[in-house]
Structure formats: structure tokens, C-alpha cells
Design a protein around this motif. Sequence first.
Motif, PDB file in Angstrom:
ATOM      1  N   SER A 128       0.805  -1.219   0.000  1.00 60.30           N
ATOM      2  CA  SER A 128       0.000   0.000   0.000  1.00 60.30           C
ATOM      3  C   SER A 128       0.834   1.263   0.000  1.00 60.30           C
ATOM      4  N   GLU A 161       8.095   1.909  14.974  1.00 56.47           N
ATOM      5  CA  GLU A 161       7.648   2.890  13.987  1.00 56.47           C
ATOM      6  C   GLU A 161       8.021   2.455  12.569  1.00 56.47           C
ATOM      7  N   HIS A 216       6.983   0.837   8.919  1.00 54.39           N
ATOM      8  CA  HIS A 216       5.815   0.688   8.054  1.00 54.39           C
ATOM      9  C   HIS A 216       6.048  -0.311   6.942  1.00 54.39           C
ATOM     10  N   LYS A 229      -3.120  -0.504   4.602  1.00 56.55           N
ATOM     11  CA  LYS A 229      -3.377   0.885   5.023  1.00 56.55           C
ATOM     12  C   LYS A 229      -4.277   0.899   6.245  1.00 56.55           C
ATOM     13  N   GLY A 230      -3.895   1.666   7.237  1.00 60.11           N
ATOM     14  CA  GLY A 230      -4.750   1.857   8.407  1.00 60.11           C
ATOM     15  C   GLY A 230      -5.113   0.569   9.110  1.00 60.11           C
ATOM     16  N   GLY A 246      -8.203  -0.366  11.699  1.00 57.83           N
ATOM     17  CA  GLY A 246      -8.975   0.865  11.707  1.00 57.83           C
ATOM     18  C   GLY A 246      -8.225   2.082  12.214  1.00 57.83           C
ATOM     19  N   SER A 247      -6.941   1.922  12.487  1.00 55.46           N
ATOM     20  CA  SER A 247      -6.162   3.073  12.945  1.00 55.46           C
ATOM     21  C   SER A 247      -5.617   3.822  11.731  1.00 55.46           C
ATOM     22  N   SER A 248      -4.717   4.748  11.979  1.00 55.22           N
ATOM     23  CA  SER A 248      -4.109   5.445  10.841  1.00 55.22           C
ATOM     24  C   SER A 248      -2.727   4.877  10.537  1.00 55.22           C
ATOM     25  N   TYR A 249      -2.456   3.726  11.108  1.00 55.49           N
ATOM     26  CA  TYR A 249      -1.124   3.141  10.956  1.00 55.49           C
ATOM     27  C   TYR A 249      -1.062   2.229   9.727  1.00 55.49           C
ATOM     28  N   ASP A 250      -0.079   2.488   8.826  1.00 57.83           N
ATOM     29  CA  ASP A 250       0.085   1.635   7.645  1.00 57.83           C
ATOM     30  C   ASP A 250       1.216   0.637   7.882  1.00 57.83           C
TER      31      ASP A 250
END
Lengths: 211, 798, 432
Positions: A205, C115, C117, C149-150, C153-157
Motif C-alpha cells: 500500500s 515505527e 511501516h 493501510k490503516g 482501523g487506525s491510521s497506521y500503515d
Amino acid sequence: MSEWSEAVQERARAIVAQYPQRRSAVMPLLFLAMAQDGYLTEAGMIEVAEWTGITPAQVAAVATFYTMYKREPVGKYLVSCCTSISCMLLGSDQVMHALEEEAGALHGQVDAEGLIGVEHAECLGACGGAPAVQVNYELIEGVTPDKARQLVQWLRKARPETVNTDELQQLFGGTTSFEWAIKEEVGAVGPYPAFESFGSTAPVSADGTES
Amino acid sequence: MTDLTREGIKATVGEEMVKVTVDGQEFEAPKGQMLIQAAQNHGTYIPRFCWHPRMRPVGMCRMCLVEMETPKGRVLITACTNPVADGMVIDTKSEVAKKAQEGVLEFLLINHPLDCPVCDRGGECPLQDHTIAYGPGESRFVEEKRHFEKPIKISDLVYLDRERCILCARCTRFSDEVSGDPLIEFLDRGNFTQINTFPDQPFASYFSGNTVQICPVGALTSKAYRFRARPWDLVSIESTCPHCTTGDRITVQASQNEVLRFLGVDAEATNWSWLSDKCRFGFEFIESPDRLTSPMIRQEDGSFTEATWTEALELVASRFTEIRDAGKGLAVLGGARGTNEDAYALAKFAREVLSTNNIDCQLDDGLDPQFLAATADRARISDLDSARTILVWGPDLKEEHPTLYLRVRHAVQEKGARLVLIHPWRNGLDDRATHKLTYRPGSGAALLTRLQSEEGEVATALAEGPLVALLGRTGYGEDGRLAEAVAAHVRSLGGKLLPLARRSNVYGALDMGLAPSLAPGRATTDNPGKNAAQILEGLAEGSILGLLMVGSDPVRDVPNGELARQALEQARFVVALDQFLTDSSRLADVVLPVEGFAEKEGSVTNVEGRVQKVNRVVPGPGQSRPDWSILDDLSDRMGRSINLVSAEAIAKEIATEVPAYVGVTWDMLDAEKDGVVVPLPEATQPLVYLPADTPGKSFSGELVLHYARTMFDDGVLMRHGPSLEHLAPGAVAILNFDDARRLGLSDGDQADIKTSQGSARLTVRIDPSMNHGLVYVPFNQPGIPSLGSDPVVTVTKA
Amino acid sequence: MTYPLLVTKRMTDFPSDSHTLERYEATGGYKAARASVGMTRDQLVEAIKNSGLLGRGGAAFSAGLKWSFLAPARPAYLVVNADESEPGTFKDRQLLERDPHQLVEGIIITAIANEVHRAFVYVRGEYPKPARRVQKAIDEAYAEGYLGKGIFGSSYDLDVVVHLGAGAYICGEETALINSLEGLRGEPRLKPPYFPAAVGLYNKPTIVNNVETLSNLPHILNQGIDSYKGLGHEADTGTFLFSISGHVKKPGNYELPHGITWNELIFDIAGGMRRERRLKTWIPGGASAPWFVPSDHLELPITKDDTAKAGSMLGSGAVVVMDEATCVVRAAERIVRFFAHESCGQCTPCREGTSWLEMILRRIEAGQGREVDFDLLLDVSDNISIGLAWPPRMTTICPLGPSAVSPIISITKYFKGEIMTHIHDGGCPLPA
Ligand SMILES: Cc1cc2nc3c(=O)[nH]c(=O)nc-3n(C[C@H](O)[C@H](O)[C@H](O)COP(=O)(O)O)c2cc1C
Ligand code: SF4
Ligand code: FES
């Protein structure tokens, strides 16, 4: 430009897209190249060089570092016999010998028909189920010299399009390293010992390169 | 930007000093310096194979193992990968360290063939030396050694013997990290590891010879030197490379009065020991059987007959005197390839004896002499190392200024400088460019205007200094004065400049006054003469009658070669001072043989204004003489003696008479390792020239010619060197796919390429990276006429 | 005696479907990952540090401490070391095949804590089935929104990519692995920097952890630090997967606490020796480790420290047991051959020395040994691993070269007679 079919190029693009830097795709692309011809040709390496933006010499430097990139044809079925310490302790040298004799090919060779390649391998991570043998890297544990011979005969006769580790284990295996329990739902790899039937297809993504 | 490659350890040597103790001796060293270097600077040599001071350490050979004290006891570390730190205590000779070093040496020897007696490296081999110093007496290895086919040819110039290789990664690092063409790599693994190229892809690097020099054993050898000599028979004399304007330091090695090898010298100011293959193997011409050995006079039928010096000089003196006294015009072309002393003699001869200011050492392919000689804010080459931004808007450095190319590459890759690269097409530095702009020759001014007026990433990058700009003509379709306008912009941004011109001693020649508008010492003359293009035109139309060519070959070397040919054919009397019969000197009336590089002593001046010595190693062939002495002799015969008695005497005269060079004596140059930079005057030239797209010269919709040099071409020095003569890429016309299709051309077709100044029939190559509307033709390729400097071109299928 | 299980519990309780997402979620799966989405880096790093979790890839370095070293530059990467290739080791294969979601959950927790991604799972090429299983689990996690992505349901990818090795043991060494992942030869990088956490993949801060290490994480978060620690033995917290192979009746992977003795492990748990032969020697922690013998080590407790004090290591937990009929020269030759074959070839002592040792051993085994060969074996070893100390004083960039010396040290120390008999009698005294 590319000698690869559109489908293969599509796959190559997907592979490259998984990495922040395209040079990282060199290993999966080498498997992809091998899947086209059954072994790694010079043309294949040049193709990979174009995809990854490095020189063919740099591709060759990587390709020759690893034992699984084969520079010569290894047949439709590559049979690898582990002869590292744990397997050796439980008689893998005899299994290897049986394989060589039955196939009529020594380590690193292919049988007369070009169907079966034989090699001895270093530890395959199946020490608890020693001796271990792989066909196109699909594992069989607890193999005896007799079973090894039967394996070669079966490959010659059945000529399966794909080899499935559970089926192989059932036919030619014995003790396993641990309870396998779950039957594999998908067929494994074939017709060549190549990896294109799996490897990552995860949707990536994060877009763009990071570094 | 390409992907990152192996990062490794980057030594960042700072100002701060730290205290280190090595073998009981305490000293201070700059923090960050590798221990192996710090120890060496203070008298302790730690043995090594893989470490090279100009490349990132790899710590692979393990020869430099030493012991370091730590709170937890002593540990073994490699001196080449560990920077010095405050309080570091090192033992390089402890039992343990010695055991480790001896062990490594034994390991290296078990598979090394004992063919020292037939190895080029025998006598200068660290493995041999270390074996004598640290090695075991006899081998305990009774097994079969590793075998490889020996030696294999990996390029036109280099052979590889993998049995001798000790896998130190110097050659692979050089080609990947330093020169940026990773064509030679480690293959296979473990005990089977070998160095090799990809099948059918030779080690075709412009810098391949460096790997031969840095190979610590005899695994890489050069075709030019193989089996030619043993090191102990060689005479080695330091000098300055005769090929580029960088002033690369070299060692010239000769045996029995024959030059056999050039080696790069690690001069901090210039080449860091690197040389391009053109420079390294460009020594063969010295011993060429085609060298001129006696004066020659052309007969009616065009053939030459040998003459005595007296006959030849009498003839020249009388004809030149006649033309001069008739006020009919004389001119001088050349002089940029010799020494400052010869250039001084030539300038003096031209002005005082020939009474002309029609003098040009550039051949219509350079920049304005005022600009070149007097650029204020001139950068040092070493300024590249600390630049924040580097602008290259000029020739492809890799092709024309190879060691500068390496230095820029290093600055970007290792020091993090940003590179703004402006060029019509692909360029050797593309893979390191932070910003790359392409444009069509002829529309550079518009691009410059945009850079000056519009904001954007490039403008921002240029505004963030320190800025160093390397400026010149990207090709011959380019207006030579564009660089001046760019320079004015760079100067307004507070940047420093390196102007780029060709021919090794062009800066020295200009400083000595070999330009229509310059007097010796970068002073401006009152009534400037004609430049090269005007001289050729003058000869062709008969306003100039006599020409003296000094080491120049205008027929092959000016963009408009056809004009040069006409000029020489029309001229009434032409004299050439040359080492060879060239396409130009063949048209001269008298050809006088001169001593060349390595045959005479003198000084030369590089792009920064750095004056360095060149030295005599071997005698010149036959009756050849130095330029100055020929000119002095002629001056006497023409009744206006210039009174020169020796190169050294000329040097003294320069050191007193030529303003910028006052006090710069040979003694001083011999004493200073990196020569002396002569001071540059303040910006004298106004730099008001602001070219814009000239009306009527707008090329939209048409094809434009990018006509530029390649490292190897049909130049005189290359033609007479067996190693280099066949390396020229050959003439082709490279086009974009769309343009080719529009013209009905496909790859491999023949096409007629026509400009207002010339035409040629060339093979078409289609290259997807070529810009639309652009045709690239490499300059001066064998057997092909020149196309001139008009960028408007038509291409039609033949 | 039975011991409580963590990482192999689900597969033991539900052998037929422990690898499925349904089973995983039905047994508390992804609870910890979901919870960690709301946690800070500090909280997670502290928790793992306090759990005492030591890396299971061989070096037994504190996982939490390693995470705390992560340099501030971003992006940072996570690389899961699933290159398992040390002879005798086959535990990660079981975790990959039979509980892949457990690993994916460990990846999510580690990513959030650091941290990260983008994570890579580097699976050795000879493990196609485990790789397929992990890929499937990843695909399922993407489909559920646990990856991609997210996440949750969070904003974390978070993206996870499976990367296959191609047959090189050295790529298990973390810096070689990173080179390999970058598309370079799998050669270990120079130290310092000692940790990829400072400079790793693409020269960015990178966490490298073993499959088993990460598989522990959901359990630590789910059951709490104290309970987790309570499963282990002093500094060796939690459970540990031992891979036992060779001449035992019941080879296999066993999840055990530290602190039991070798006697218990070999005779009680692994069922004792096959064919009732006598135990001759065993390797306590993978092919790199010096061997143990019954007379000196059988009653030793299996802990990191006790093993180190006795001059060896637990490494990746691979125990290879050899009976009295084993020819130790042959066994040593097989191990040295492995290291010679797998040497990346950078360092002179490793490249040249391991092959030389292999040749000498092969000569002795073939009956062509010379009297001087015994000392030569030791001296060549000494030149790879100065002083033949444990842990080794390395002359090399990575520990592979010195590892090859372990069997030499072991057989010359405990079985000199047998070596000399080979030399004097022109071959192996034991029946083939
Ligand atoms: C030669 C060598 C081989 C290694 N092989 C592996 C391996 O196959 N799997 C693994 O997890 N760690 C292996 N390691 C250890 C890794 O370098 C690294 O320490 C480990 O993956 C870190 O994860 P952990 O802290 O979770 O144990 C190896 C180390 C060396 C020196
Ligand atoms: S010790 Fe061996 S495997 Fe490790 S880096 Fe050196 S040569 Fe490579
Ligand atoms: S010189 Fe230091 S390892 Fe080679």
C-alpha cells in the motif's frame, strides 16, 4: 526489449513494486528468469539486469553466490539429498548413493534423459526427520535408500506436473521432524524447480520509494 | 539517482585531534582517520592488501589485524576498518597480532601459484614482500591448489590471472565505487570465489588500467606492459600527464631509453593516483616507429624528402621573411600541447619575429581566451570535495576530462554534494545527478534565462553554496560564449568556476600569450589578431599567406575540418613542428621533427592555474629538437634573434618577465610536491555577453546536431599507440525512435548527415534515451569527414 | 514431566487447523496486536525489555534492548530472520508452517514498537511450504485490514513482503541478510556498526529478529510480563524451542524452560539413545557450538550461562546427539564441510582456512593422515580463531569462520585417541 511474455513482465513489475529500491528485486527476478527456461541463462541474467538497473556482471555476482540459482539445466525434477551432520548420522550418504545409482547421475548431474537431476545439499532444516530429501525443494523426511530408489522410479513413471510435499511424504517418507498434521491445500511447485507459483503477491500500500 | 550500493564505512576525517598509542608511542591523529593510516603517518607500517587510501575499506584480507586494549581485555581488530579514537591503545607487534598476520599470509599463499619469476609483479609485489618479512618458511599445505584457466583477456587492455588473485576487492571496488562502471565482479562463493566479467561483456571501462596499478599481486596485467620489463630495470621519473588539462601526476617508467609505462601518482591536488586509460596507455606513441626523425621538405608532387636542418631552416626563414616583409600576413596555430617554455618561445617568436598577433593555441573548439586565462573566482579542483552543489554544464567529463569526472563523482557519492547536470543528452555522470536538465544545442541561452528567472529545485540547489561550476561547451554546436554567460550567473551566486578547455597545456599556452588577444602573463594586447577560425578563413581566401603549425592538426581537430583542409591547400607556405606526419602536416611545405613528452624538461599549467614540472626521461628520436631551439634558430636566420639558450633559461625569463609567474622557478616546482598555483587576476573581463536565441536561429521543428568528443577518437596520439588505436567507437548517428521513424530510418540504415559545413554518410543507431529533435554524432572518428559547428542538420536516408 | 507451552500450544491443541485465521482468532489471536496499535513506542519497548525476552536466532541478545537502540532516522525497517539454516535447527520451520498468524501478529507488534511501516520476511529458499503458509497468513491479514493501510482501523500503515533466500546459510547473519535483501551478494557487513538498528537496510535503521523471538511477543503482551517470566529460569525467561536430532529415539522440537539438565533432555524428553547404544557426544547449540561429552556435561543445567561457562553455547537451540558408533572425524568433517561450503569468501582465514581444514579431515578419514596433521589441524584452527578460546577471538568479519573451528576443538580435546588411530591404522576404526 524484454524477451519475456507480457504475463511474465506483469509479474516482474509486481515484484519490483514491492521494494523501496528496485535492486532488491534481483533475487525474486532471478527465480522468475529461471522459471522461464528451467535454469538461469545468460539472457535471463541480462533481462534481470535491465529490470533492476544494474549491470549483468552485478547480477551474475549475486546469482553465482547462491546455490539455488542453477547455471546448467537440472532436469524437470531436481532431487536434493541432505548430507549435513544430522542426516549423515542417520545414513544420508547411503540415501544419496541410492539416488545417484538409480538416477544414473552423480552429484550435480542430470540423468541421461534430462529428466532428473541429483545433488547433495547442506542442511535442509529437517534434521528431526533425517535423512531428508527434496524434490524441487518440496520436502520428504525419513527417507531410506529403498524409498529413495522408489522415488526416482516413480518420478520417471508418473511424471507429475507439480510435486506436492504431502503426497511425496506419504509415498516415500518416514519419521518427520514434527507432526505435519495439516495437509497442504495447494499443489506445490513445478514443472521446473522454480518459485513462481508463490513468493510475495501482497498488495503493497505504501507507494513510491522511500529512500 | 540509481539505487544505493554497498554503503560500507565512510571515513569522515574531521579537524578534531585524538590521542592514540601505537606500540607504546603516543601521538595525535585526526578523529575518524583509519588506524592503518594514522599509524603509517607516525612511522608504523601495518601490513595490508585490501586497504587502499582512496577507497572505502572492506576489511577482507585481514592482513592488518592488530591488538587493541579494551576494558574487557585485548581484542583483535583490523586497522583498516577502525578509525582512531581518543585513548586507543594498539599493539601491532604482539604475539597474538603477529600470529594472526602470519596466519593470514600463510592462508593467502596456500592457493597462490609460485610463478613469481614470470610474473609482471615480481619485484614489486606486496605479497612477495610480506612473505619475506612475515611469512612462513615452507608450505604446510600438501593439498592440490585451486586452479583456473590462466590468464584470460577481460578487455582489450587487461588480462586476468585468477590463480594469482588474492580477492582483495580492489579492482571491483574501483570499478563500482570510483569509476562507476561495475563490469568486473566477484563471482561464486567461498573458496570458489573468483573475479570475472559477464560472459561476452568485457571490462570495457575508460579507467580499467587503474585496476592493474592497484592490484597488489600480478592478477591483473596490462597488454601494453606484460612481459616488457622487470621492475628493477626501470628508471622512474615523476612528471605531469600530457593528455588532459587536470595536470595529473604520473611516474614515467623507462628501460633502455624506452618508455614502458605510466603510473598514476597519488597527488592530493589532482588525480589521487587515478588515470584514464587514454592517459595511462597513451605513452606508446613516444616509441612509435612513425615518429619523425629528420626535417622534411615537400616536393612538387606532394612527396616529402628528408633535408638537413640547415636546408630546412633556411627555406623556412626565407619564405616567412618574404611573406612578413611583404606585409601579407602570417599566423600561428597550436602550442597547447607543449611546455610553458616552448609556448613562451612561440609567443615571442610570433610577435617579435613573425610580427603577428594571429596566434591561437585553441582550434575553434574552445572558449574565449580572455575568459579562460583570467577567470576570477577560479576554483581549485579540491574545492569539489567540500562543495554543497556542483554544476556541470559543459562537455561530458567522463569523455573529455576523465580524472575530473572521478573527482566530481567522488564528491557527490562520498561527500554528499548535489550535482546539477546540464547536457544535451546522456552523460557519464547521469547516475549521480541530483538534477539533470537536457536541452537542444543552440537553445542553451533560453535555458539559462529560465534558470535565472524562474524559481524551482534547480535554482534553489544552485543558490545553496558552496557552489562549484564546471563550464565549457557541451558540443561543437554550442555557442562558445554561452559558458561565459553561465559563468556570470554562477559568479552572481557567489560560486567558483572551473572553465573547461581541451589540450593538456592550453592554460599554460594562454598564460604565455598564445592567443590573439593575450600577451604573456594574461595581459590584454592592444590590437588583437585573428583567432583560429579567422586564420583558417584568412588562409582559405588568401588574406593570410603563411602558417606555422605547432603540434596541431587542424584538419582533424577543428570542428570544421573541411575549412582547415582548404586553408592548408590554399596557403602559400606552411610549416609544421610536429612529432608525426598528420593529415595537416602532410599538407605543409616543411615539417620539422620535435622532441615530445618525456623527451624534454619544462613546466605546464593546469585548469586551476597549477604549474607543475614535466621531465626528460628518454632522448628524442633521430634529429628531433625542442620547439624553442628551432624557433630560436629561425629567429636568428630571420634577423630578429629572440635569444633563447635553453629551456631552463626560458624558465628563468618567465619567472622574471611573465607577471603571474614571477618567482615560479623550476627549483621551486621540483621542491613542491603538487606544484604551485599561480595567482589569478581579478575579474578583468566584463562578462556582459548575454546570448539569447538568436532570431532566425530558432531550431524548432528541425533536427539539431550534438557533435561532441569521445575519449577515444582518431587523434594523432591514439593513432600511433597500438593499445588505443582500435578503441574509437566509430562514427554513427544516434537518433530517437520517433525521429528515425519520421525520417523513414531504422537501426542500421545508412543516412546522409548534412550541415552547412560538412556532410557524412553514417550508420543510424536508434537509442530510446535520445531526446526528440536531436542527432548525436561522435567527433573525429576514423575515416569520417567533419560536420562543423553549425547545429542545424538534415538527415536523409541514403 | 510436562511443561507449559506458549508458541507451540495452538498447534499442539489444534493440530488440524492451527494455521488458519479462524482458529487463530478463536484462540485469542490478534488481541495483542490490536491492543498495541494504541500503545506508544516507549511502552512497548519497555514491556519487551522487562520481559527479559532474549533473541532466539542464536546470539540471545535482549530483544527490547535491541529495539531501544533503533536510530531516530526514518523510514525504519523490520526484517524477520526466517533463514534458519544452522545444521540441527528446524524450529522456525514448524512455527512458520503451523502457526504463521502468530508470527504475523509478532510482526505487527514489533513494527508498531519501532515505527516501522514496511517489514520483510526473509525465508530461506529451501522452505517453499513454510513460505507459502506465511504468505497466505499475510494475505489473510491484509484482507482483514490487519495489514496494509490503516491497520485495525487506525491510521497506521504496515506492509509485509515475503522475500525468499536462494541457498546461502550466511544470509542468516543479519548484515548478510540485509545485503541479500538489497540485491547484493550475501556478505556480512563490517562491524561497527554492531547493530542494523543504527544502520541497516538501505542504510536506514533496521530491526532484525528471529521468527521464534517474534512469535513470543503476542504471549508476552497477552499474559503479562510476570507470568511470562515465571515460565522460564532466571535470566532465561519464557520458553525455548529445542530442536533435537541425531541418534535419539524421539527427535523433534521441544518447547521447554531452561534449567533442566542435558540428561533430562536427551534421556527423558527425547527418549534416550537409539538401539540402546551409549551416548558418545552431543552438540548443545547448533553446528557452530563446541561439543559436550557425557563425562563432563550430562548433569549440567541447560542455561545460557552454565553452557557458556562450560565453553559452548545454546545458540539456536539445536542439539545433535551422537552415539558410540559415530566416527568423530567424519562428523567433524561434515560440519567443517558445511562451513567451508557456506563461507561467503570475504575473509582470508575463513575462505582459505575452512577449506584447508576440510581437506585435512577428509585425508585423515580416508586413511592418509600424517602424524603432523593433528597439530596442523589445531594450528590452522588457531589462525582462524586465535587462542582457540570460547567465545572466539575472531580474525574474521563474522563468526562463521571461527564456528568451523568448534568441531576441531572438540574432537582434538575429547577424542585425540580416535584421531590418532585413524592416522596410524590408515582409516576409520569404526564399522561404517
Ligand atoms: C553465521 C550466522 C548465521 C546465522 N543464522 C541465523 C539464522 O539462520 N536465523 C536467525 O534467526 N539468526 C541467525 N543468525 C543470528 C542473526 O545474525 C541475528 O543475530 C538474529 O537474527 C537476531 O534475531 P534475534 O535477536 O531475534 O535472535 C546467524 C548469525 C550468524 C553469525
Ligand atoms: S567469516 Fe567467513 S562467512 Fe563470515 S564474513 Fe568472513 S568469509 Fe564471510
Ligand atoms: S588491509 Fe585491513 S583487512 Fe585488508
